[in-house]
Design a protein around this motif. Structure first.
Motif, PDB file in Angstrom:
ATOM      1  N   CYS A 165       0.775  -1.224   0.057  1.00 36.90           N
ATOM      2  CA  CYS A 165      -0.077  -0.010  -0.086  1.00 36.90           C
ATOM      3  C   CYS A 165       0.848   1.323  -0.017  1.00 36.90           C
ATOM      4  O   CYS A 165       0.262   2.114  -0.306  1.00 36.90           O
ATOM      5  N   ARG A 166       2.058   0.994   0.252  1.00 32.85           N
ATOM      6  CA  ARG A 166       2.952   2.264   0.333  1.00 32.85           C
ATOM      7  C   ARG A 166       2.942   3.159   1.553  1.00 32.85           C
ATOM      8  O   ARG A 166       3.518   4.158   1.375  1.00 32.85           O
ATOM      9  N   ARG A 167       2.028   3.096   2.565  1.00 33.11           N
ATOM     10  CA  ARG A 167       1.763   3.827   3.447  1.00 33.11           C
ATOM     11  C   ARG A 167       3.239   4.208   4.427  1.00 33.11           C
ATOM     12  O   ARG A 167       3.633   5.079   4.821  1.00 33.11           O
ATOM     13  N   CYS A 168       4.070   2.808   4.615  1.00 38.00           N
ATOM     14  CA  CYS A 168       5.183   3.156   5.424  1.00 38.00           C
ATOM     15  C   CYS A 168       6.311   3.929   4.737  1.00 38.00           C
ATOM     16  O   CYS A 168       7.065   4.397   5.399  1.00 38.00           O
ATOM     17  N   SER A 169       6.170   4.087   3.500  1.00 37.21           N
ATOM     18  CA  SER A 169       7.168   4.851   2.637  1.00 37.21           C
ATOM     19  C   SER A 169       6.955   6.375   3.118  1.00 37.21           C
ATOM     20  O   SER A 169       7.961   6.951   3.112  1.00 37.21           O
ATOM     21  N   LEU A 170       5.596   6.552   3.612  1.00 27.20           N
ATOM     22  CA  LEU A 170       5.714   7.969   3.689  1.00 27.20           C
ATOM     23  C   LEU A 170       6.337   8.485   5.240  1.00 27.20           C
ATOM     24  O   LEU A 170       6.522   9.580   5.495  1.00 27.20           O
ATOM     25  N   TYR A 171       6.449   7.213   6.005  1.00 27.13           N
ATOM     26  CA  TYR A 171       7.041   7.662   7.509  1.00 27.13           C
ATOM     27  C   TYR A 171       8.372   7.558   7.580  1.00 27.13           C
ATOM     28  O   TYR A 171       9.113   7.740   8.457  1.00 27.13           O
ATOM     29  N   CYS A 172       9.050   6.652   6.482  1.00 27.87           N
ATOM     30  CA  CYS A 172      10.510   6.456   6.766  1.00 27.87           C
ATOM     31  C   CYS A 172      11.285   7.572   6.485  1.00 27.87           C
ATOM     32  O   CYS A 172      11.302   8.420   5.542  1.00 27.87           O
ATOM     33  N   PRO A 173      12.116   8.020   7.426  1.00 28.06           N
ATOM     34  CA  PRO A 173      12.977   9.194   7.383  1.00 28.06           C
ATOM     35  C   PRO A 173      14.303   9.179   6.361  1.00 28.06           C
ATOM     36  O   PRO A 173      14.478  10.017   6.019  1.00 28.06           O
ATOM     37  N   PHE A 174      14.197   7.864   5.964  1.00 22.59           N
ATOM     38  CA  PHE A 174      15.202   7.624   4.753  1.00 22.59           C
ATOM     39  C   PHE A 174      14.414   7.680   3.380  1.00 22.59           C
ATOM     40  O   PHE A 174      15.359   7.498   2.546  1.00 22.59           O
ATOM     41  N   GLY A 175      13.056   7.659   3.429  1.00 26.52           N
ATOM     42  CA  GLY A 175      12.580   7.348   2.029  1.00 26.52           C
ATOM     43  C   GLY A 175      12.519   6.302   1.479  1.00 26.52           C
ATOM     44  O   GLY A 175      12.672   5.985   0.365  1.00 26.52           O
ATOM     45  N   THR A 197     -18.923   8.715   4.018  1.00 24.86           N
ATOM     46  CA  THR A 197     -17.484   8.866   4.121  1.00 24.86           C
ATOM     47  C   THR A 197     -16.869   8.404   2.897  1.00 24.86           C
ATOM     48  O   THR A 197     -17.600   7.919   1.832  1.00 24.86           O
ATOM     49  N   TYR A 198     -15.579   8.577   2.692  1.00 22.21           N
ATOM     50  CA  TYR A 198     -14.933   8.262   1.302  1.00 22.21           C
ATOM     51  C   TYR A 198     -13.621   7.363   1.779  1.00 22.21           C
ATOM     52  O   TYR A 198     -12.966   7.598   2.599  1.00 22.21           O
ATOM     53  N   GLN A 199     -13.607   6.324   1.121  1.00 22.22           N
ATOM     54  CA  GLN A 199     -12.208   5.697   1.189  1.00 22.22           C
ATOM     55  C   GLN A 199     -11.264   6.114   0.151  1.00 22.22           C
ATOM     56  O   GLN A 199     -11.495   6.001  -1.031  1.00 22.22           O
ATOM     57  N   ASP A 200     -10.304   6.432   0.565  1.00 19.45           N
ATOM     58  CA  ASP A 200      -9.016   6.865  -0.381  1.00 19.45           C
ATOM     59  C   ASP A 200      -8.219   5.665  -0.759  1.00 19.45           C
ATOM     60  O   ASP A 200      -7.630   5.103   0.048  1.00 19.45           O
ATOM     61  N   PRO A 201      -8.516   5.152  -2.015  1.00 16.24           N
ATOM     62  CA  PRO A 201      -7.852   4.053  -2.286  1.00 16.24           C
ATOM     63  C   PRO A 201      -6.326   4.344  -2.556  1.00 16.24           C
ATOM     64  O   PRO A 201      -5.771   5.400  -2.964  1.00 16.24           O
ATOM     65  N   CYS A 202      -5.377   3.300  -2.168  1.00 17.31           N
ATOM     66  CA  CYS A 202      -3.851   3.643  -2.271  1.00 17.31           C
ATOM     67  C   CYS A 202      -3.557   4.117  -3.676  1.00 17.31           C
ATOM     68  O   CYS A 202      -2.802   4.857  -3.588  1.00 17.31           O
ATOM     69  N   ASN A 203      -3.982   3.436  -4.764  1.00 16.65           N
ATOM     70  CA  ASN A 203      -3.447   3.810  -5.814  1.00 16.65           C
ATOM     71  C   ASN A 203      -3.982   5.010  -6.481  1.00 16.65           C
ATOM     72  O   ASN A 203      -3.464   5.493  -7.540  1.00 16.65           O
ATOM     73  N   ILE A 204      -5.357   5.501  -5.991  1.00 17.34           N
ATOM     74  CA  ILE A 204      -5.760   6.651  -6.507  1.00 17.34           C
ATOM     75  C   ILE A 204      -5.585   7.904  -5.684  1.00 17.34           C
ATOM     76  O   ILE A 204      -4.980   8.931  -6.200  1.00 17.34           O
ATOM     77  N   SER A 205      -5.225   7.801  -4.279  1.00 14.89           N
ATOM     78  CA  SER A 205      -4.813   8.722  -3.439  1.00 14.89           C
ATOM     79  C   SER A 205      -3.345   8.915  -3.202  1.00 14.89           C
ATOM     80  O   SER A 205      -2.628   9.838  -3.796  1.00 14.89           O
ATOM     81  N   ARG A 206      -2.896   7.892  -2.469  1.00 12.44           N
ATOM     82  CA  ARG A 206      -1.340   7.955  -2.233  1.00 12.44           C
ATOM     83  C   ARG A 206      -0.576   8.143  -3.207  1.00 12.44           C
ATOM     84  O   ARG A 206       0.424   8.796  -3.673  1.00 12.44           O
ATOM     85  N   SER A 207      -0.848   6.946  -4.177  1.00 16.05           N
ATOM     86  CA  SER A 207       0.108   6.698  -5.366  1.00 16.05           C
ATOM     87  C   SER A 207      -0.206   7.705  -6.400  1.00 16.05           C
ATOM     88  O   SER A 207       0.174   8.035  -7.709  1.00 16.05           O
ATOM     89  N   GLY A 208      -1.573   8.034  -6.619  1.00 14.93           N
ATOM     90  CA  GLY A 208      -2.319   8.874  -7.711  1.00 14.93           C
ATOM     91  C   GLY A 208      -2.469  10.326  -7.689  1.00 14.93           C
ATOM     92  O   GLY A 208      -2.548  11.001  -8.417  1.00 14.93           O
TER      93      GLY A 208
END
Lengths: 250, 152
Positions: A91-101, B26-37
């Motif tokens: 999901c790449r969420r952890c990437s947002l928190y890594c201080p080294f990117g 409410t709204y679900q931010d999908p990883c590929n549309i929000s975080r990556s998109g």
């Protein structure tokens, strides 16, 4: 039954191919500071069990593969598959928190690539990749069924919006519309809804007859060949029909 | 979603304020549309255009949690289902805390995961796409209306 033989040569080749500056740096500079831990929903959902810390997942997979120079047992690979496919959704969420990117998901994806080469991708993903390779969509829907479903939805929505059409393979349209095979198979109403919105907005659009499935489960499996093929089908459709833009259904 | 955002922003599709959804959504931010998109503000523009009571999850936007079914987790098959439901607890809690009974999501993968979570955790939510809602809240020009409505 005896365990299948590990293709060590293939793992070594793959590791050598991957070992650019980025991966080398990431594996070396991870300070195990654990900033990534609380960002991970697997970790949070399992009472902060350290086994789900993103840095630890890398340690147990890619890092181990490099340390052992690819010389691992089948049992070790199976354990890695359990982590790379079952304990991380990339999901790449952890990437947002890594201080080294450090992008853990990219490394997990690399591990999946190695495991897929050994035939260890989960069957559901392997099947989907096979379908995409053979039929152009992950669910092996025939062109006939796709066209039929579109016709059916066109008839349904025409009652609500006179004049509405669901064009297929219309050369020179402004926009290519592509979707998820799941919509065609399980949620055909999604096609009607999209067609109504595109029509109301005055969009000049078309489906392709091949390359309409925008999903890429081969990417999640770790199969680079089919991943490229799946993406190229959509690209080729856009070129073939001379559209100016692509709209995806998500 | 980018296209829907542009249609409404540019007036190619008009929303009838009287038809906006009244219940909490409410709204679900999908990883590929929000975080990556990067499309998290476009989503909120659409949500506010369609709903009177839009409630964001916490955390949200690029920091939102994965639905728990991403990365191919759903199509991997039923042998992964139990784990998928266990780790999806974080998402289920996030949704419950908003008090919303409708979750809008543009991703078909999140869609199936949220429906599974609703059954597993008894959330009692309805999961919907933007494309399902827009035709219920739009204000169509007369020539696009069905014949019987035109007569009114």
């Amino acid at each position: 039954m005896a365990e299948p033989a590990v293709n060590v040569k293939l793992i070594k080749e793959r590791l050598a191919f991957l070992k650019g500056g980025r991966f080398k740096a990431w594996l070396e500079i991870c300070a195990h500071c654990a900033y990534c831990s609380d960002s991970c929903f697997f970790y949070l959902a399992h009472d902060k069990d350290p086994k789900y810390m993103p840095a630890y997942k890398v340690k147990q997979t890619l890092d181990k593969l490099y340390k052992k120079k690819g010389e691992v047992t089948w049992e070790e690979l199976e354990k890695m598959a359990d982590i790379a496919y079952g304990d991380c959704t990339a999901c790449r969420r952890c990437s947002l928190y890594c201080p080294f990117g450090i992008d853990v998901a990219v490394m997990i994806a690399a591990v999946r690539g190695i495991l897929c080469g050994q035939g260890l991708a989960p069957k559901g993903l392997q099947d989907a990749a096979k379908h995409h390779w053979e039929t152009g969509n992950q669910m092996a829907i025939t062109e006939e069924d796709f066209v039929e479903t579109c016709k059916w939805m066109e008839e349904e929505s025409e009652e609500e919006m006179p004049g509405l059409k669901i064009p297929i393979e219309k050369k020179g349209a402004e926009t290519l519309y592509v979707l998820n095979a799941r919509e065609v198979k399980f949620y055909p109403q999604d096609i009607a809804e999209a067609a109504m919105i595109l029509y109301a907005a005055g969009e000049d659009w078309t489906f392709p007859d091949l390359g309409w499935d925008m999903t890429n489960l081969a990417m999640f499996a770790g199969n680079a060949q089919v991943m490229a093929h799946s993406a190229k089908l959509v690209y080729d459709a856009a070129k073939r029909l001379e559209v100016k833009k692509i709209i995806t259904s998500e | 979603m980018q296209a829907f955002y542009e249609y409404i922003r540019d007036g190619r599709i008009k929303i009838d304020p009287a038809k906006k959804m009244k219940e909490p959504v409410t709204y679900q931010d999908p990883c590929n549309i929000s975080r990556s998109g990067g499309l998290w503000e476009e989503a909120r523009y659409l949500m506010n255009a369609m709903c009177e009571d839009f409630r964001d999850m916490a955390p949200n936007r690029e920091y939102n949690h994965c639905c728990g079914g991403g990365g191919g987790y759903i199509p991997m098959g039923p042998q992964f289902r139990k784990r998928r439901m266990q780790s999806g607890k974080v998402k289920a809690d996030q949704i419950r805390e908003t008090g919303a009974k409708v979750v809008v999501v543009p991703c078909h993968n999140c869609f199936d995961q949220l429906r599974d979570l609703s059954a597993e955790y008894d959330l009692g939510i309805q999961v919907m796409h933007f494309k399902t809602i827009i035709p219920h809240v739009w204000d169509l020009p007369d020539h696009l209306k069905p014949p019987n409505e035109e007569a009114n």
